[in-house]
Design a protein around this motif. Structure first.
Motif, PDB file in Angstrom:
ATOM      1  N   PRO A 102      27.024 -35.219  31.256  1.00 23.83           N
ATOM      2  CA  PRO A 102      25.447 -34.965  31.164  1.00 23.83           C
ATOM      3  C   PRO A 102      24.672 -36.039  30.589  1.00 23.83           C
ATOM      4  CG  PRO A 102      26.569 -32.999  30.302  1.00 23.83           C
ATOM      5  CD  PRO A 102      27.582 -34.133  30.457  1.00 23.83           C
ATOM      6  N   GLU A 103      23.497 -36.150  31.091  1.00 19.50           N
ATOM      7  CA  GLU A 103      22.721 -37.461  30.609  1.00 19.50           C
ATOM      8  C   GLU A 103      22.545 -37.415  29.132  1.00 19.50           C
ATOM      9  OE1 GLU A 103      19.391 -37.700  33.086  1.00 19.50           O
ATOM     10  OE2 GLU A 103      18.163 -38.625  31.696  1.00 19.50           O
ATOM     11  N   GLY A 104      22.566 -38.620  28.282  1.00 17.25           N
ATOM     12  CA  GLY A 104      22.539 -38.616  26.971  1.00 17.25           C
ATOM     13  C   GLY A 104      23.801 -38.942  26.259  1.00 17.25           C
ATOM     14  N   SER A 105      24.895 -38.523  27.141  1.00 10.84           N
ATOM     15  CA  SER A 105      26.211 -38.227  26.462  1.00 10.84           C
ATOM     16  C   SER A 105      26.565 -39.576  26.008  1.00 10.84           C
ATOM     17  CB  SER A 105      27.384 -37.892  27.405  1.00 10.84           C
ATOM     18  OG  SER A 105      26.844 -36.505  27.914  1.00 10.84           O
ATOM     19  N   LEU A 369      25.442 -51.118  27.171  1.00  9.14           N
ATOM     20  CA  LEU A 369      23.945 -50.526  27.116  1.00  9.14           C
ATOM     21  C   LEU A 369      24.103 -49.579  26.041  1.00  9.14           C
ATOM     22  CD1 LEU A 369      23.189 -50.199  30.630  1.00  9.14           C
ATOM     23  CD2 LEU A 369      21.857 -51.666  29.138  1.00  9.14           C
ATOM     24  N   GLN A 370      23.260 -49.382  24.778  1.00  5.55           N
ATOM     25  CA  GLN A 370      23.480 -48.320  23.943  1.00  5.55           C
ATOM     26  C   GLN A 370      22.813 -47.205  24.553  1.00  5.55           C
ATOM     27  OE1 GLN A 370      23.084 -51.147  20.316  1.00  5.55           O
ATOM     28  NE2 GLN A 370      23.396 -49.225  19.635  1.00  5.55           N
ATOM     29  N   LEU A 371      21.929 -47.144  25.075  1.00  9.29           N
ATOM     30  CA  LEU A 371      21.072 -45.999  25.942  1.00  9.29           C
ATOM     31  C   LEU A 371      20.967 -46.368  27.427  1.00  9.29           C
ATOM     32  CD1 LEU A 371      17.951 -46.038  23.272  1.00  9.29           C
ATOM     33  CD2 LEU A 371      19.806 -44.462  23.501  1.00  9.29           C
ATOM     34  N   PRO A 372      22.169 -45.975  28.074  1.00 11.28           N
ATOM     35  CA  PRO A 372      22.062 -46.314  29.508  1.00 11.28           C
ATOM     36  C   PRO A 372      21.364 -45.603  30.387  1.00 11.28           C
ATOM     37  CG  PRO A 372      24.238 -45.423  28.948  1.00 11.28           C
ATOM     38  CD  PRO A 372      23.335 -45.582  27.656  1.00 11.28           C
ATOM     39  N   ASP A 373      21.093 -44.226  30.112  1.00 10.94           N
ATOM     40  CA  ASP A 373      20.181 -43.411  30.796  1.00 10.94           C
ATOM     41  C   ASP A 373      18.537 -43.812  30.747  1.00 10.94           C
ATOM     42  OD1 ASP A 373      21.892 -41.052  31.567  1.00 10.94           O
ATOM     43  OD2 ASP A 373      22.374 -40.948  29.656  1.00 10.94           O
ATOM     44  N   TRP A 374      18.133 -44.258  29.516  1.00 15.75           N
ATOM     45  CA  TRP A 374      16.841 -44.686  29.278  1.00 15.75           C
ATOM     46  C   TRP A 374      16.734 -46.123  30.413  1.00 15.75           C
ATOM     47  CZ3 TRP A 374      14.277 -46.805  24.523  1.00 15.75           C
ATOM     48  CH2 TRP A 374      12.708 -46.790  24.783  1.00 15.75           C
ATOM     49  N   THR A 375      17.794 -46.642  30.237  1.00 19.43           N
ATOM     50  CA  THR A 375      17.886 -48.106  31.217  1.00 19.43           C
ATOM     51  C   THR A 375      17.537 -47.602  32.603  1.00 19.43           C
ATOM     52  OG1 THR A 375      19.282 -48.749  29.404  1.00 19.43           O
ATOM     53  CG2 THR A 375      19.129 -50.194  31.501  1.00 19.43           C
ATOM     54  N   VAL A 376      18.420 -46.871  33.060  1.00 20.82           N
ATOM     55  CA  VAL A 376      18.251 -46.359  34.479  1.00 20.82           C
ATOM     56  C   VAL A 376      16.886 -45.980  34.921  1.00 20.82           C
ATOM     57  CG1 VAL A 376      19.129 -44.739  36.037  1.00 20.82           C
ATOM     58  CG2 VAL A 376      20.816 -45.823  34.664  1.00 20.82           C
TER      59      VAL A 376
END
Ligand code: FES
Ligand code: FES
Lengths: 739, 171
Positions: A102-105, A369-376
């Motif tokens: 899930p997103e954020g994992s 990327l420490q925050l890949p979901d935000w990056t996407v």
């Protein structure tokens, strides 16, 4: 879910939320897609997205949080493996593919990994174990309660027959995933709490480890980017005729910068067949920039402005208890002080780099990327891509410290790849890496305290001023600009009846960012120095004085409602006592030797740490650090070796900031352009260190950042004991020298 | 400064052309077609995929790029490929592929790395020193190891590993 990370507190909340989603997630049917899809042919057993066992019994644990040196690829698998009673020697780890959870994992920051995932990872391990036991029971025609797991095998507790996990794989894979599992009692932990060396240690030592910068994609080109030295500057023109003459240069491309959150600058990228050619050709570019009007800023003026502003009322009142104005403050029953600390760079050893490949709107990226979901989400917005067309491949990082919570480099790499229609690896040279970092904010603090006739502290006032990160990532209207955690908020831990804290943002045109311990470091320094100043003014021992305001004070909640956190003054006192005892605080000191202490709570990581530092004065402002003792209470310790490594490294990281680290700006340009300007701590400067841990059965806390905040104040308190207090970091600027 | 650079490079280009270099790395022969001024660092990493040698700064300030040339520690970002022929080059991959070299063993025993990025350079700095002097003094160790940066701050463990490596090397 769109993530706009604003404050640390927010960030943590959203991360934890994602974590709990994940915890439920693996038991939900929807997640089955990421678990086993086929039994035929029977090769492995994969009860959930976190682990896989093959028929040889070798176990792969998929780590979602990202490894950047903090040890999650060892500590997190230990949690899974312990709960499934695996044979640790058969465990290997892989990065959990982005999108498999899930997103954020994958979000990695705020020292949250162990803390957030502890229970969900234990459940993942327990599910596997339960199913393997059920498979064995079926095979033996008995019931699961007559079976137990032990070091990679299931044991029939009646006849002591044993069978290896590998031999149960095919049977277990046929079973239904249980909805509920029982977790071990902590006293039965076999791996948790035992030293484990890093999982990928051998690979690191033989040069096999592949970090992001080591990856290669077929047909990949290399980019080196020229950016305007002044933030917000715009490209007027570029003459690339000389650069294009170099054999191997493919193209010179330009792109426009972006605003919040990441503030990508206008760029001129030289794209070449190899990185050396790209770097050489870049020097041949003739570029005209329009620097705009904000091109005269400098940090000296910024500090003057902040100090002046500190005398006025804070923009935001953060915490109020009692009423400080009701108590009569006179020069003889009060003190006040101003503290300052500079912008700081991350300076990860692996310079910032990123690979992007965009073709016909389909985008694949590789890197840390420490925050890949935000990056996407931002790539979707800023590069005109569709979310479903972006594939992220996460990579090991050669240091993180919060640098890759930011991802302007990912946007740049994607834009460049789009412009050349080929895979591109962007590599910043060291000068770029320092100059175009997202700096830990510059900060100034004004504190005031007063006491009654008996010397009992009655008021405490703390005005925090900084160049807010949230104003940069989120815009000037952000509701989360204040940077007060770490004792300048409702988490203030000393027992004082009247307290007011506040915050003011002072604007400065430079990229700011989260750097290891961020505001907890910013605020612990003034608080832990100022309490020392109060004690000294009252002619009390600084250690005993602190303890008189902490010891026996019960736990309190920082707020009401869902964002509330627990603050434990007693645990803050306990680590302080441990550090003081281990350095021999109460023992007679050698001539010219002085000890300083500091303590704190890293509240959202649920960990507590203190430092005691002994120095020897060799001149009025010249000293040697004799020893640094660190004490930590992080609840249950998963990997003591990893914990110590983090704490030891934290001392080095924090000493660099205390002694010499700073980023200065003149005419809106960052002055430091490499390791010569932004100097790291060196081997010869590392003092002897000792780390001690409080034994605890409390839930495990984070450790990555906890070892930093109390180092600088403990050092400055030791110097103050010798009569040479510095209220400014780095202390080199105050004329201090060390050997 | 800019003018100087431009002139420098155009003269440079007229003198030097892409050439083929025969390199002896980790007792194997490699061939690389490159401009003569290309730093060995990039030849190793990008031409030959020997990525254990790390890029940290490119300007002689960190030591992440260390290799051994005829047994001595050299910063590969500072040597051009044209001066690398006929020399025995050892990279971290060749120190020992299985981690059995005394320096690697010491690093393993002391569980030194955090991110690990600087560690090949750290180990090769010490190896170069020990190749010249099996019993270096603390001052000699300090002089060499203090030129090696580690942002994760593993110096405390490096110090222990250095001592242990000296023991192991002298066994
Ligand atoms: S990369 Fe060669 S010294 Fe830093
Ligand atoms: S271990 Fe990370 S830079 Fe040294």
């Amino acid at each position: 879910m769109q993530k706009i990370k604003i404050s640390r507190k927010e960030f943590i909340t959203s991360t934890s939320f994602a974590g709990s989603g994940l915890m439920l997630g693996f038991l939900l049917p929807g997640i089955k897609a990421f678990a086993q899809t086929t039994n035929e042919p029977c090769e492995f057993f994969k009860p959930n997205a976190f682990l896989k066992i093959d028929t040889k019994g070798s176990i792969t644990i998929y780590v979602a949080r990202q490894e950047m040196g903090q040890g999650v690829n060892t500590s997190l698998p230990m949690i899974v493996a312990d709960e499934m009673d695996a044979d640790w020697r058969k465990v290997k780890t892989e990065i959990a593919p982005f999108g498999s959870l899930p997103e954020g994992s994958h979000d990695t920051g705020g020292s949250q990994s162990v803390l957030t995932d502890f229970t969900s990872l234990r459940k993942a391990g327990a599910v596997a174990k339960t199913m393997l036991i059920a498979a064995a029971a079926k095979l033996w025609n008995t019931t699961p309660d007559k079976c137990a797991a032990d070091a990679g095998e299931v044991v029939n507790t009646v006849n002591m027959q044993r069978i290896a996990y590998g031999d149960l794989v095919c049977e277990a894979a046929k079973l239904e995933v249980p909805k509920e599992v029982t977790l071990k009692s902590p006293k039965d932990f076999k791996l948790i709490g035992k030293e484990q060396r890093k999982n990928n240690l051998k690979d690191i030592l033989t040069g096999k480890t592949k970090y992001g910068i080591d990856l290669k994609i077929p047909g990949m080109l290399y980019a080196s980017v020229e950016r305007c030295l002044v933030p917000g500057g715009t490209l007027v023109s570029v003459d690339d005729s000389e650069a294009m003459k170099l054999p191997g240069v493919v193209k010179v491309v330009t792109y426009k910068g972006t605003g919040a959150p990441m503030h990508v600058r206008d760029g001129v990228a030289v794209v070449a067949k190899n990185i050396w050619t790209a770097m050489k050709a870049r020097k041949l570019l003739k570029i005209k920039w329009d620097e705009g009007t904000k091109n005269k800023q400098n940090t000296t003026a910024l500090f003057q402005q902040m100090v002046a502003r500190s005398q006025q009322k804070p923009t935001i009142e953060k915490f109020k208890k009692g009423d400080i104005s009701k108590f009569a403050t006179t020069p003889s029953n009060s003190i006040a002080a101003v503290y300052k600390a500079p912008f700081l760079a991350h300076a990860t050893m692996e310079p910032i780099n990123f690979i992007a490949s965009v073709k016909d709107g389909v985008c694949e990226v590789w890197g840390g990327l420490q925050l890949p979901d935000w990056t996407v989400n931002e790539l979707v917005k800023q590069c005109g891509l569709k979310k479903e067309n972006i594939k992220v491949n996460l990579a090991l990082m050669g240091g993180g410290f919060g640098r890759r919570l930011h991802f302007e480099f990912a946007i740049e790499a994607v834009k460049i790849s789009q412009l050349v229609n080929a895979p591109v690896k962007l590599i910043n040279n060291r000068t770029d890496d320092i100059r175009f970092d997202n700096f830990r904010p510059a900060n100034v603090h004004r504190l005031q305290a007063s006491w009654d006739a008996k010397g009992t502290l009655q008021t405490w006032y703390h005005h925090v001023l900084s160049t807010s990160i949230a104003v940069m990532t989120d815009g000037p209207d952000t509701k989360n600009m204040a940077e007060n955690l770490g004792g300048a908020d409702s988490d203030f831990y000393y027992d004082v009846p009247n307290v007011t804290t506040g915050y003011s943002h002072v604007d400065f045109n430079i990229n700011r960012g989260w750097l290891r311990s961020v505001e907890i470091c910013m605020n612990s320094f003034p608080i832990e120095c100022f309490i020392d100043e109060v004690a000294r003014k009252l002619k009390k021992d600084p250690l005993a004085y602190r303890l008189s305001l902490l010891d026996g004070r019960p736990m309190f909640m920082t707020d009401e409602g869902p964002g509330a956190m627990k603050q434990y003054p007693q645990r803050i006192a306990n680590v302080l006592k441990l550090a003081a005892e281990k350095i021999g605080y109460s023992k007679p000191r050698k001539k010219n030797h002085f000890i300083g202490v500091a303590t704190h709570s890293f509240i959202f990581a649920k960990s507590y740490a203190a430092h005691a530092i002994e120095i020897e004065m060799l001149g009025p402002k010249k000293f040697r650090i004799v020893k640094v003792v660190g004490a930590i209470d992080c609840g249950i310790v998963v990997n003591p070796d990893g914990l110590r490594n983090q704490m030891e490294g934290g001392i080095a990281f924090a000493l660099q900031q205390a002694l010499k680290g700073e980023i200065t700006v003149v005419n809106s340009r960052v002055v430091q352009d490499g390791f010569n300007g932004f100097e790291l701590l060196r081997y010869s400067e590392m003092p002897p260190v000792e780390i001690y841990t409080i034994e605890s059965e409390e839930e495990p806390g984070g450790v990555g950042e906890v070892g930093l905040p109390t180092v600088a104040p403990a050092l400055c308190n030791a110097l103050a004991a010798a009569g040479a207090r510095s209220r400014t970091l780095p202390i080199r600027n105050e004329g201090f020298e060390w050997v | 400064m800019m003018m100087f650079d431009i002139q420098f490079y155009s003269i440079f280009l007229q003198i030097f052309f892409m050439a083929s270099y025969q390199l002896n790395i980790n007792n194997q022969q490699y061939k690389a077609e490159a401009e003569p001024d290309t730093p060995l660092l990039w030849i190793l990493r990008e031409w030959l995929d020997l990525t254990g040698t790390k890029f940290g700064c490119g300007v002689n300030t960190c030591g992440a790029c260390n290799v051994l040339m005829n047994g001595r520690t050299v910063r590969s970002c500072q040597v051009q490929v044209r001066s690398c022929t006929g020399i025995n080059i050892t990279t971290i991959e060749g120190l020992s592929a299985d981690g059995s070299h005394p320096v690697q063993r010491a690093w393993e025993e002391m569980s030194v790395p955090q991110c690990g990025y600087c560690q090949p350079g750290q180990m090769l700095a010490l190896t170069g020193l020990l190749n010249q002097n099996k019993q270096p003094t603390d001052e000699q160790i300090d002089a060499v190891m203090s030129q090696q940066l580690c942002r994760c701050g593993t110096y405390h463990r490096i110090e222990k590993a250095v001592k242990r490596a000296i023991e192991l090397s002298n066994q």
